[in-house]
Design a protein around this motif. Structure first.
Motif, PDB file in Angstrom:
ATOM      1  N   GLU A 196       0.814  -1.225   0.000  1.00 55.54           N
ATOM      2  CA  GLU A 196       0.000   0.000   0.000  1.00 55.54           C
ATOM      3  C   GLU A 196       0.845   1.271   0.000  1.00 55.54           C
ATOM      4  OE1 GLU A 196      -3.870  -1.879   0.120  1.00 55.54           O
ATOM      5  OE2 GLU A 196      -2.944  -0.064  -0.643  1.00 55.54           O
ATOM      6  N   ARG A 219      -4.950   8.857 -11.778  1.00 54.12           N
ATOM      7  CA  ARG A 219      -4.918   7.621 -12.562  1.00 54.12           C
ATOM      8  C   ARG A 219      -5.714   7.796 -13.852  1.00 54.12           C
ATOM      9  NH1 ARG A 219      -5.031   2.941  -7.901  1.00 54.12           N
ATOM     10  NH2 ARG A 219      -4.474   4.310  -6.156  1.00 54.12           N
ATOM     11  N   GLY A 255      -3.879  -0.658  -7.981  1.00 50.79           N
ATOM     12  CA  GLY A 255      -2.535  -1.186  -8.222  1.00 50.79           C
ATOM     13  C   GLY A 255      -2.288  -2.451  -7.419  1.00 50.79           C
ATOM     14  N   HIS A 269     -10.566   0.014   0.544  1.00 52.67           N
ATOM     15  CA  HIS A 269      -9.796   1.007   1.319  1.00 52.67           C
ATOM     16  C   HIS A 269     -10.716   1.691   2.323  1.00 52.67           C
ATOM     17  CE1 HIS A 269      -6.111   1.415  -1.563  1.00 52.67           C
ATOM     18  NE2 HIS A 269      -6.304   0.207  -1.105  1.00 52.67           N
TER      19      HIS A 269
HETATM   20  O1  HGY Z   1      -3.584   2.152  -4.369  1.00 50.91           O
HETATM   21  C1  HGY Z   1      -3.859   1.102  -4.919  1.00 50.91           C
HETATM   22  O2  HGY Z   1      -4.376   1.096  -6.008  1.00 50.91           O
HETATM   23  C2  HGY Z   1      -3.562  -0.210  -4.250  1.00 50.91           C
HETATM   24  O3  HGY Z   1      -4.639  -0.556  -3.430  1.00 50.91           O
HETATM   25  N1  HGY Z   1      -2.335  -0.163  -3.516  1.00 50.91           N
END
Ligand code: HGY
Ligand code: MN
Ligand code: MN
Length: 399
Positions: free
Chosen positions: A121, A283, A348, A373
């Protein structure tokens, strides 16, 4: 042996965040270290040989470490106040998949490794997928060693305090040669898998994404004695920058841009800040468009800062191009999971970093909340079980 749901239940109290809700399991903090120990015990309980490499990546081997092995895994660290599944679902599913294959009497013709990548993360040191970037050489080692957490501790010092030798941290061609193919199972973090239909999907691509630090500097001063006309308040400029981020991204189809973290310095209630640091996550599928987005945001930031008598800097902290997973590997996995849709992701993953070096693919498990998240991230027991079974079928088919 525990099922994937029992494995997840056994860690459900590790790293609970009473203030934010959800879980806070930053790399090399007690909760993440406790999860590492949990992984070692669970892997050894399954007869897997566990080793931690020079970059802190854990490898649990079924068979001897060898070149061209099949590797699966994910991460155990979390964002602050994160959900229960982002990372651990992939690790628990891999352990459960080993159980399923062993129960079938399957003997892998080549070695299989279950891996745990640290700092996926980037919550502590600011760079996402730090472990896999170090492994592959995708990040400059010195830059990585000198990354600092909010306490000012360097990654070198923290890693050194947790059993690594900073002199050996960096690209690891021997470990890389052991990855013949890499498959990561992960909770779906958007609304790609609805309420009905298959519980799992096969990944196709990862949105290009980057992180930038924006620092606005003004004049720190007293909140009571400084007339409004006499201020150069970076917080006022920062607030307008956050709005500019939203407006710039909203004008660009498929773009996403977020300011999730903003830190005033010194941060007193009766103090006009002298500086405000904010972090931008942006992004888009087209890396050139992302670059244009950042240029537009920076121009807007310079304008609002100047109007407030402040100055502003923008520094790129990390960037990952849009990634398309290995077509052949993904096709094979799709063949092993009849009916599973193919899904792009905006999140990601270490699989995305590895995709630049070895055949890499992903399997996603339904998240009916469509939220991640966040403590509201969710996977139903039956979908988690379906995911572990799907991963077992994929591993058996690829070995
Ligand atoms: O931030 C992202 O896309 C992943 O959860 N690290
Ligand atoms: Mn993740
Ligand atoms: Mn995540």
């Amino acid at each position: 042996m525990e099922t994937v749901n029992q494995l997840l239940s056994s860690i459900q109290d590790v790293g609970r965040d009473a203030v934010r809700g959800g879980y806070s399991r930053a790399v090399y903090t007690t909760p993440e270290l406790d999860l590492r120990q949990w992984f070692v015990e669970q892997a050894q309980h399954r007869g897997l040989d566990v080793e931690t490499d020079r970059n802190g990546i854990m490898w649990a081997w079924w068979g001897k470490p060898q070149e061209g092995a099949l590797v699966t895994g994910s991460h155990l660290d979390s964002v602050p106040g994160g959900g229960a599944f982002d990372g651990p679902l992939g690790v628990a599913s891999a352990l459960a998949a080993v159980d399923i294959l062993k129960a079938r009497g399957f003997q892998p013709p080549r070695s299989l490794a279950v891996t745990v990548f640290p700092e996926e993360e980037g919550s502590r040191f600011g760079v996402a997928c730090l472990g896999s970037r170090l492994l592959t050489g995708a990040i400059d080692t010195d830059k990585a060693l000198n990354l600092r957490d909010i306490n000012g501790d360097t990654f070198a010092d923290v890693a050194g305090a947790n059993g690594l030798d900073p002199r050996h941290i960096g690209p690891d061609p021997v470990a890389m040669a052991r990855i013949g193919d890499f498959v990561e199972l992960h909770v779906e973090q958007g609304r790609g898998l609805g309420q009905d239909g298959p519980a799992v999907a096969v990944g196709s691509s990862i949105l290009g994404h980057g992180r930038w630090k924006i620092s606005v500097s003004g004049q720190g001063n007293h909140a009571g004695t400084t007339l409004m006309a006499d201020r150069a308040d970076p917080m006022v400029a920062a607030a307008q920058i956050v709005l500019a981020v939203r407006e710039t991204a909203a004008r660009q189809p498929d773009a996403r841009a977020t300011v999730g973290r903003l830190t005033p310095v010194p941060g007193g209630t009766n103090v006009i800040a002298s500086r405000v640091d904010l972090w931008l996550d942006a992004r888009h599928p087209d890396d050139a468009v992302t670059a244009q987005l950042i240029e537009g945001i920076y121009r807007a930031a310079q304008d609002v800062a100047a109007a407030e008598g402040c100055t502003v800097t923008l520094t790129e902290e990390s960037y990952s191009d849009t990634v398309h997973f290995d077509a052949g590997l993904s096709r094979r996995i799709t063949g092993l999971l009849p009916g599973a849709p193919v899904l792009a992701t905006g999140a990601g993953h270490d699989a995305g970093v590895l995709a630049g070096y070895v055949p890499s693919a992903m399997v996603f498990v339904r998240n009916p909340s469509g939220i991640s998240h966040s403590p509201e991230e969710y996977v139903a027991d039956e979908d988690a079980s379906a995911g572990a079974l799907a991963l077992a079928d994929v591993l058996e088919g690829l070995l």
